[in-house]
Design an enzyme around this catalytic site. Structure first.
Site, short mmCIF file in Angstrom:
data_model
loop_
_atom_site.label_atom_id
_atom_site.label_comp_id
_atom_site.label_asym_id
_atom_site.label_seq_id
_atom_site.Cartn_x
_atom_site.Cartn_y
_atom_site.Cartn_z
CD GLU A 1 -38.99 14.80 1.43
OE1 GLU A 1 -39.26 13.76 2.05
OE2 GLU A 1 -39.59 15.87 1.61
CB CYS B 1 -40.47 18.27 7.12
SG CYS B 1 -39.09 17.13 7.31
CB THR C 1 -75.59 2.30 18.60
OG1 THR C 1 -76.42 3.03 17.69
CG2 THR C 1 -74.89 1.19 17.86
CG ASP D 1 -76.95 -2.48 18.08
OD1 ASP D 1 -78.10 -2.60 18.51
OD2 ASP D 1 -76.68 -1.99 16.97
NE ARG E 1 -67.07 -10.16 14.92
CZ ARG E 1 -67.65 -8.96 14.95
NH1 ARG E 1 -66.96 -7.88 15.30
NH2 ARG E 1 -68.92 -8.83 14.63
CD GLU F 1 -69.34 0.75 12.26
OE1 GLU F 1 -70.34 0.00 12.34
OE2 GLU F 1 -68.20 0.34 12.04
CB SER G 1 -76.36 15.19 15.24
OG SER G 1 -75.51 14.11 15.50
C1 AOF Z 1 -41.56 15.23 4.40
N1 AOF Z 1 -41.48 14.02 3.79
O1 AOF Z 1 -42.07 11.89 3.60
C2 AOF Z 1 -43.16 13.16 5.24
C3 AOF Z 1 -43.28 14.46 5.82
O2 AOF Z 1 -42.21 13.00 13.13
P1 AOF Z 1 -41.56 13.12 11.81
O3 AOF Z 1 -40.16 13.58 11.86
O4 AOF Z 1 -41.71 11.88 10.93
O5 AOF Z 1 -42.33 14.30 11.04
C4 AOF Z 1 -43.68 14.18 10.71
C5 AOF Z 1 -44.13 15.41 9.98
O6 AOF Z 1 -43.32 15.59 8.81
C6 AOF Z 1 -45.55 15.30 9.47
O7 AOF Z 1 -46.47 15.85 10.40
C7 AOF Z 1 -45.51 16.14 8.20
O8 AOF Z 1 -45.60 17.51 8.50
C8 AOF Z 1 -44.12 15.85 7.67
N2 AOF Z 1 -44.16 14.67 6.81
N3 AOF Z 1 -42.49 15.45 5.34
O9 AOF Z 1 -40.78 16.12 4.09
C9 AOF Z 1 -42.21 12.99 4.17
N4 AOF Z 1 -43.89 12.12 5.68
ZN ZN Z 2 -39.21 15.37 5.96
#
Ligand code: AOF
Ligand code: ZN
Length: 333
Positions: free
Chosen positions: A67, A94, A209, A213, A220, A271, A279
């Site tokens: 945003e 957010c 493994t 291995d 790489r 892997e 499991s």
């Molecule tokens: C949004 N727009 O483009 C994204 C969101 O550590 P910060 O501040 O970058 O926050 C990360 C959290 O914000 C992430 O866990 C998720 O809940 C939200 N991501 N939110 O509004 C975004 N990338």
């Molecule tokens: Zn945000």
């Protein structure tokens, strides 16, 4: 397709540009659309199809959210149109102070008329609070446009926060007669495997493994980060070679996944060997599975795992060599 779906689709397309660098944050895209109103010749008011005046996506963890980037892309002469504009975001804006301030507050301060959201953010600090904040400020909010597509875009993020475990991908190569103890991959499919490793935060192998291995489990043949390495063993006498960079896991599949969740691991690539894969399959705690099928019978001694409750979704040929992709079949009651 509705107008809302059309612009949400563009938001999803933008979000995907963040595939490599947004981790462990989600991929998010945002589109700002101005819907101008016009009065037609016969005096009727109509709303325009819409004009995109801003776009953005979450480029890199720690940096601006989608945003923020979309708002920053709006030309100064278009700023006054925001009050008549809709912002389309593939994930709920957010509401918390993380590495950046809350996007919901930004949208309120910009005065958007409407906000269309793909799906809710399952992150505990958000979970609907962003939507609420927008509604409280009088913005018209629509949630759930192309919801399934938006959730699928961030399957790892949704699984990690929603189910409190990493997204689990199983991967093995088996001979034409169904054995895994032999050299099966081609140089091309080995490169594909390393690309897959680079897309995962952690990789897990079983004790056998690890011992036989001595796997490097690095990337790489591709660029990108090496995943964190884990080995599982419940044998009390097992000691990790002090020169190796493996961390040990103990317990059953659910306890291992809880430990990985606590370590902040969102994507796990398993892997092998066969017993470990089995499991995961038997516990039902897996999401995707890639099986490479070799051209020759090798009459080996270790049988490939038995995959069930699985749906074949892709068969890709790498210069004639087939890799099948399965996803867990979701049984609905
Ligand atoms: C949004 N727009 O483009 C994204 C969101 O550590 P910060 O501040 O970058 O926050 C990360 C959290 O914000 C992430 O866990 C998720 O809940 C939200 N991501 N939110 O509004 C975004 N990338
Ligand atoms: Zn945000």
């Amino acid at each position: 397709m509705t107008t809302d779906e059309k612009y949400m689709m563009r938001a999803i397309q933008l979000a995907k540009n963040g595939r490599q660098n947004s981790q462990p944050n989600p991929m998010v895209g945002a589109v700002i659309v101005y819907f101008g109103q016009r009065t037609t010749d016969n005096g009727q008011r109509t709303v325009d199809e819409g004009r995109i005046i801003g776009e953005g996506y979450h480029v890199r963890c720690g940096e601006g959210h989608a945003e923020v980037n979309a708002c920053a892309s709006v030309r100064p002469e278009d700023e006054h149109l925001l009050r008549e504009s809709t912002i389309y975001v593939s994930l709920e804006p957010c509401s918390h102070y993380g590495k950046t301030p809350p996007c919901a507050d930004l949208l309120v301060s910009k005065g958007f008329k409407r906000c269309v959201i793909g799906c809710q953010d399952p992150f505990a600090k958000v979970q609907g609070r962003g939507i609420q904040r927008l509604r409280d400020a009088g913005i018209e909010v629509t949630v759930g446009v192309l919801e399934e597509e938006c959730k699928a875009l961030n399957k790892r993020f949704m699984t990690f926060h929603g189910e409190k475990r990493p997204l689990v991908t199983l991967k093995w190569a088996q001979s034409a007669d169904g054995f895994i103890d032999g050299h099966i991959s081609t140089p091309y499919t080995q490169m594909v495997c390393h690309k897959r490793r680079a897309e995962h935060q952690a990789i897990l192998v079983g004790r056998h493994t690890y011992d036989t291995d001595n796997p490097s489990l690095n990337t790489r043949e591709w660029y990108g980060k090496n995943p964190k390495k884990y080995v599982v063993s419940n044998d009390p006498s097992f000691v990790i070679n002090p020169d190796s960079v493996f961390e040990r896991l103990v317990g059953n599949v659910p306890t291992m996944l809880t430990k990985l969740y606590e370590d902040g691991i969102q994507t796990l690539l398993v892997e092998g060997g066969s017993k470990l894969h089995q499991s995961f399959i038997d516990s039902g705690l897996w999401d995707e599975c890639y099986v490479e099928i070799g051209d020759d019978a090798i009459k080996g001694s270790v049988s490939a795992p038995i995959l069930y409750n699985a749906k074949l979704v892709e068969r890709t040929s790498y210069m004639g060599r087939i890799i099948e992709k399965y996803i867990k079949h979701r049984v609905s009651n």
